[in-house]
Enzyme design. Structure first.
Site, PDB file in Angstrom:
ATOM      1  N   ASP B  98      31.050 -22.057  33.819  1.00 53.56           N
ATOM      2  CA  ASP B  98      31.255 -23.066  32.798  1.00 53.56           C
ATOM      3  C   ASP B  98      32.721 -23.508  32.913  1.00 53.56           C
ATOM      4  OD1 ASP B  98      30.919 -24.702  30.676  1.00 53.56           O
ATOM      5  OD2 ASP B  98      30.418 -23.142  29.226  1.00 53.56           O
ATOM      6  N   GLY B 101      35.666 -26.006  28.602  1.00 49.20           N
ATOM      7  CA  GLY B 101      35.897 -26.997  27.556  1.00 49.20           C
ATOM      8  C   GLY B 101      35.278 -26.583  26.229  1.00 49.20           C
ATOM      9  N   ASP B 291      20.900 -21.305  30.572  1.00 50.11           N
ATOM     10  CA  ASP B 291      21.717 -20.096  30.410  1.00 50.11           C
ATOM     11  C   ASP B 291      21.757 -19.781  28.930  1.00 50.11           C
ATOM     12  OD1 ASP B 291      23.864 -22.297  29.805  1.00 50.11           O
ATOM     13  OD2 ASP B 291      24.754 -20.428  29.122  1.00 50.11           O
ATOM     14  N   CYS B 329       6.015  -5.050  29.887  1.00 49.93           N
ATOM     15  CA  CYS B 329       7.283  -5.256  30.597  1.00 49.93           C
ATOM     16  C   CYS B 329       7.455  -4.235  31.723  1.00 49.93           C
ATOM     17  CB  CYS B 329       8.442  -5.157  29.612  1.00 49.93           C
ATOM     18  SG  CYS B 329      10.041  -5.511  30.362  1.00 49.93           S
ATOM     19  N   CYS B 331      10.604  -3.696  33.134  1.00 53.25           N
ATOM     20  CA  CYS B 331      12.049  -3.497  33.284  1.00 53.25           C
ATOM     21  C   CYS B 331      12.376  -2.011  33.440  1.00 53.25           C
ATOM     22  CB  CYS B 331      12.806  -4.084  32.088  1.00 53.25           C
ATOM     23  SG  CYS B 331      12.797  -3.007  30.638  1.00 53.25           S
ATOM     24  N   CYS B 334      11.491  -0.160  30.080  1.00 53.10           N
ATOM     25  CA  CYS B 334      10.069  -0.013  29.743  1.00 53.10           C
ATOM     26  C   CYS B 334       9.321   0.763  30.824  1.00 53.10           C
ATOM     27  CB  CYS B 334       9.439  -1.387  29.536  1.00 53.10           C
ATOM     28  SG  CYS B 334      10.043  -2.237  28.053  1.00 53.10           S
ATOM     29  N   HIS B 361      16.401  -4.821  29.393  1.00 54.18           N
ATOM     30  CA  HIS B 361      15.060  -5.234  28.973  1.00 54.18           C
ATOM     31  C   HIS B 361      15.033  -6.709  28.583  1.00 54.18           C
ATOM     32  CE1 HIS B 361      11.279  -5.632  26.882  1.00 54.18           C
ATOM     33  NE2 HIS B 361      11.962  -6.203  25.906  1.00 54.18           N
TER      34      HIS B 361
END
Lengths: 421, 421
Positions: B98, B101, B291, B329, B331, B334, B361
């Site tokens: 980014d 600003g 994002d 899930c 992940c 999990c 997760h």
């Protein structure tokens, strides 16, 4: 024969010819670990920011939980509800739990030691808790570690000549008018009586109960304690009451005298020790197991161990350093290419990844030292070790540490959650 | 042709027949990522407690750094000293920065916007900093992300009817007496003038510069901004000035109207959005990149996203729950068998591993949603998606969230370090 006597089996593979060191292994219901072993501390069933995979990456084969913390939060009953600490924290290798006696004394306000047990205030909600030998064993049975520790009476080292910096410690010490030796004798005899109660209370055959000898730096008292404690047929014995305020020289002298008196066919565990040189000295005296919060506690504070001594990662000298913490290290941080400059940035920006990476490095540092120590026992070649680890030379030829870490030099796993001062 | 025009190449593979969604990929000097893409935020060149391996485990193919934070600490020059952000943080895949600003406006005291640039006080040492388009591009050239963003003038949404809860925001808004539309027009035209300066200042051929369109919820102004910004031959365009205080309905309406007006052959990036339904609505409008700090920020606070809606892991109902956060899930938390009860314990004990596991997760939750969304575009089969993700139905048939997370619903990556209120 004490219950769980066969849950933990020790085998000596090699004995050093030049000293009392031995290379061995300890088998437990969750697998074996090589000795001499260093056990990093996962106080509340978590090793701070590290996942179990990250703990495994450090080469740690056995870790320590603190029964004291878990009994207060989430409670031992709840850990048992989840199948014990192995299942709760997703660590499928050996675990050892401390009994909570030392923490009840060192971490709580208004602690009272009676024959029945130790009364203290919970750090979670201030409730008054009575921890007895029976309750400590029940708690440890519920948590389900492979090795559990006897509930002992662990007095501090002798009255310091100058007031200690910790006002709470100072107040506690001043509140005990009795002569230190009388207190030691009382602690020794009570520890033996409590051990008998622990043995009677121990209800699981898949957990090995270790006894703990007390006696401070007084070798006559240590012998008395050893006679009492080692009369029990237990699968292992620990040297307690060390690293509770003595100098490194006193620790070394005590361990050198005490370790050979413990049964040769059982693992010997020196509780709460310590720095690299302390560990090496104890290994040479015949000690097989160690635990210490130094790697994780100092890691969280931004101190990294290296073969040449500790460094403070926040120091400006690391700002532009693209090298690893220790070029010889193969930890996730060093081998992963994380530079000193990046790690310093993480600490200055108060980013969680900094403590995590430094803790991983520090634990791996101690495990790499243990790998080297075990190789030296096998080959009985000790000189090479100090060349590879200048930090072992203490005030010798190695580079001086940039700055000493702020935490107590020695600490018997008194719980990291409360030790972040 | 703008410098770095070819550093970032977008290919559309499949267009939905029933909406404006497209399945594509963006190639960068550090590899490609599939679109629609969700970019988790690694503000200060670290995604809080996550190692790069853990970030990879979430399926994230591109991450975001905030130039604003890195220019202040450790400084962009220092990041460049270490070879840029990829080498600095050990992330070898695409990075987007980014421009700073938005953060200069939203995160600093005493900010002044002038034609030259934005003047603000550093959150690190209070120094007055002038951030110009040229300096923002220089900073981003030094950091070395694959995609860099134009330095834009990003005004807040219209004056709220009731005072906002953030007193600093309130003060800033009250201090601007001018009519909101006048301010929007000023921001649009200035953003266009600043973009010309950014294009002229951009010095690296291996970084793609994206333009940002402004205009708030006013579609006439949005068209004016698009005409100005899309006149530049850039490799991608972003919708800015969204998720700065509007309602979800306003966001959806704005995105639906604006996205189709952006060049069809360039990736469209909706900055700082958002919740699952916001992302789905935007994808259907033709947006390709997102994002948001929600997964990590809410994860640190103990809020977990699930297909059925968010849950607060500290709640007592999870105390004895041995199930994972979300059974669907995969992940590390999990699939790794960490129970809700264990995660709750970590948060109650203030243990670092809790925020780390919940962040992992939550990021994986969003990445799994993106995987599903991409599959739906390929098959043009949308109905199935809301059945699998009841949370997308908003106030519909899905289970209601236990409690809303405390953080702002929408947030354009305003920097996690300062957002832990």
């Amino acid at each position: 024969m004490a219950r769980g006597r066969d849950a933990v089996r020790f085998t000596v593979h090699v004995r050093s010819a030049s000293c009392a060191a031995r290379l061995g292994s300890v088998e437990t219901p969750h697998g074996a670990f090589a000795t001499p072993a260093f056990m990093p501390v996962a106080t509340a069933a978590t090793m701070k920011g590290l996942t179990p995979d990250q703990i495994r990456s450090t080469g740690s084969e056995i870790i320590l939980n603190n029964a004291y913390h878990l009994m207060l939060r989430p409670t031992a009953e709840r850990v048992a509800h989840f199948g014990g600490s192995h299942a709760f924290m997703r660590w499928d290798r050996p675990i050892l739990t401390d009994s909570g006696g030392f923490q009840a004394w060192s971490m709580s306000e208004g602690t009272k030691i009676r024959e029945e047990g130790v009364e203290f205030r919970s750090f979670v909600d201030g409730a008054r808790i009575l921890l007895t030998p029976e309750r400590s064993i029940e708690v440890q049975n519920l948590i389900g570690a492979d090795i559990i520790m006897a509930f002992d009476d662990c007095p501090p080292a002798r009255e310091p000549e100058s007031p200690p910096s910790d006002p709470q410690l100072s107040r506690k010490r001043r509140s005990r008018p009795e002569d230190h030796r009388t207190r030691l004798v009382e602690a020794i005899d009570r520890t033996a009586r409590w051990l008998a109660r622990c043995v009677a209370a121990h209800g699981r055959g898949d957990q090995g109960l270790f006894g703990i000898v007390q006696g401070g730096t007084d070798l006559e008292l240590r012998r008395r304690s050893i006679e009492q404690i080692c009369a029990f047929d237990l699968p292992g014995f620990a040297i307690g009451g060390v690293a509770v305020g003595e100098s490194p020289t006193e620790i070394h002298a005590t361990v050198r005298a005490v370790a050979p008196l413990l049964p040769a066919d059982k693992p010997r565990y020196l509780m709460g020790v310590g720095y690299e040189r302390d560990i090496l000295e104890a290994v040479r005296a015949g000690v097989d197991m160690f635990d210490c919060v130094l790697p994780t506690r100092n890691g969280r504070k931004g101190y990294a161990f290296t073969a040449s001594g500790p460094l403070r990662i926040r120091n400006a000298c690391h700002a532009l350093d693209s090298g690893p913490i220790d070029p010889a290290c193969d930890c996730l941080a060093c081998a992963g290419g994380f530079s000193r400059g990046y790690l310093r940035h993480l600490f200055l920006a108060d980013e969680m990844l900094g403590p995590t990476l430094l803790s991983i490095h520090n634990i791996r540092h101690f495990q790499r030292l243990m790998v080297d120590i075990r190789a030296r026992i096998r080959d009985d070649a000790w000189l090479d070790l100090e060349r590879r680890w200048p930090v072992l030379q203490g005030g010798g030829e190695g580079p001086q540490p940039e700055e000493e870490p702020p935490s107590a030099a020695h600490d018997r796993g008194s719980g990291e959650a409360c030790g972040q001062a």
